[in-house]
Design an enzyme around this catalytic site. Structure first.
Site, short mmCIF file in Angstrom:
data_model
loop_
_atom_site.label_atom_id
_atom_site.label_comp_id
_atom_site.label_asym_id
_atom_site.label_seq_id
_atom_site.Cartn_x
_atom_site.Cartn_y
_atom_site.Cartn_z
N ASP A 14 0.82 -1.21 0.00
CA ASP A 14 0.00 0.00 0.00
C ASP A 14 0.85 1.26 0.00
O ASP A 14 0.66 2.16 -0.83
CB ASP A 14 -0.94 0.01 1.21
N ASP A 123 -7.14 0.62 11.46
CA ASP A 123 -5.92 1.42 11.52
C ASP A 123 -6.13 2.87 11.08
O ASP A 123 -5.44 3.76 11.56
CB ASP A 123 -4.82 0.77 10.68
N SER A 175 -1.81 -9.55 3.71
CA SER A 175 -1.46 -8.25 4.28
C SER A 175 -0.87 -8.53 5.66
O SER A 175 -1.52 -9.15 6.50
CB SER A 175 -2.69 -7.36 4.40
#
Length: 398
Positions: A14, A123, A175
């Site tokens: 990302d 997050d 991830s």
């Protein structure tokens, strides 16, 4: 539009593509901030990668000791575990990163900060609450809430189109987040709760089948609820946690798989590896059982749950969490001593509990009637039973 943006950068999928995306869409200067939380990755390589993909500068911030002393240890002292299982490894990492990011942005004269959190996750809340607490005037850019990329597959395609080197492929699509406390895994086959985790997914804690055939023993020392020693040797926070991580991981201790309730209202499935943390939680609980009186111990359980929720929700920089810290600082003054653990193929058993503050008294706990008048129990039971006996005496059916 922002002119100078400080990006919380990890070098993962990302954040790797966010640098070129920010330059294309905001026409701004991008500065990368890499937080060293003990993730055992080549952070210098990540710094060079950030510069090679368009960042004007990249800073590696060593936050390891601060992270352990001021975020991990207070959470451990509070006995905070989210939904009985999650040891909050990602949750308390975000406030320290967000805080340092905001501080660096101010120092460098930036007018915005950016992060790579998705619009579905926790997050984004954790980062942004920290930033708002430290630098409320700072603009926050969250590309996953703006761009047209809608999946990790599309993110991988964007990286290839822009010649951004990444480790992820459509086959290795997990991830992950790692720090000195834990390693998390999301995505891939985990998105279906019916699937068992792939053995190849685990990267830190060995499988029980590969663990030694003999138990390992470890003794952990605490002072006022904070870990201070391993096997009789006082260690600084980083060395202590790294030592326990090594011992636990090679003995298959610390794997966990759960479905959890995200703050945003979505159920998600994740797998976590928290080797040393699993030992510390177990040892700390046993020492509390030895040293805390019943009323404090039971009342603390309610506050531990609330503390865990606040950490999970990103509410670190809040008056209530600070007030809870004050309670736990007081309640943990007597939680000083040593706990012995035996580790064998993923199992953890307690072998000893010792403390000069122990409230355990052998003459009271033993079956010999010494140090205690059993006749006192009769009056106690009669009084304790009054709420039961009075209705019964009136003939009320139960």
């Amino acid at each position: 539009m922002a002119k100078k943006v400080v990006l919380a950068y990890s070098g993962g999928l990302d954040t790797s593509i966010i640098i070129p995306w920010l330059k294309e869409n905001y026409h701004c200067e991008v500065i990368a901030m890499i937080g060293d939380l003990g993730q055992k990755e080549d952070l210098e390589a990540a710094r060079r990668k950030a510069l090679a993909t368009g960042a004007s500068a990249a800073y590696v911030e060593d936050l390891r000791e601060e992270f352990i002393k001021h975020y991990i240890w207070p959470t451990l002292r509070a006995g905070a575990v989210y939904e009985h299982k999650y040891l909050l490894g990602t949750s308390f990492a975000r406030p320290i990163l967000g805080r340092r990011q905001a501080e660096l942005a101010r120092k460098l004269g930036a007018d915005a900060v950016a992060h790579g959190c998705t619009g579905k996750g926790n997050d984004q809340v954790r980062f942004e609450l920290a930033i708002k607490a430290i630098a409320p005037e700072m603009k926050i850019i969250a590309p996953w809430r703006e761009w047209n990329i809608s999946s990790r597959e599309e993110a991988i395609a964007y990286a290839r189109e822009h010649n951004v080197p990444i480790e992820q492929t459509t086959k290795n699509i997990y991830s992950r987040d790692r720090n000195i406390w834990h390693l998390s895994h999301e995505g891939g086959c985990l998105e279906d709760p019916a699937n068992a985790p792939e053995e190849a997914m685990w990267q830190w804690v060995v499988s029980p089948a590969a663990a030694p055939d003999q138990p390992a023993n470890v003794r952990i020392g605490f002072e006022s609820g904070m870990p201070v020693s391993v096997n009789g040797k006082n260690l600084n926070p980083v060395a202590l946690l790294e030592t326990l991580n090594e011992i636990a991981a090679k003995n298959a201790v610390g794997r966990m798989d759960m479905v959890e309730n995200r703050l945003v209202g979505i159920k998600s499935r994740g797998a976590y590896e928290t080797p040393g943390g699993t030992l510390l939680i177990a040892a700390h609980r046993e020492l509390e059982a030895l040293c805390l009186d019943r009323e404090t111990l039971h009342f603390q359980q309610h506050l531990s749950l609330r503390y865990a929720e606040m950490v999970y929700y990103g509410m670190w920089f809040t008056p209530l969490r600070e007030a809870l810290d004050a309670f736990f600082e007081a309640s943990q003054k007597r939680v000083t001593g040593t706990v012995g653990l035996s580790l064998f193929k993923g199992n953890v058993n307690v072998t000893s509990r010792e403390s000069s503050y122990s409230l355990y008294r052998t003459n009271l706990a033993s079956f010999t009637m010494t140090g205690y008048n059993p006749k006192d129990a009769e009056g106690f039971i009669n009084l304790f039973a009054l709420p039961i006996t009075i209705p019964a005496a009136k003939g009320e059916a139960r």
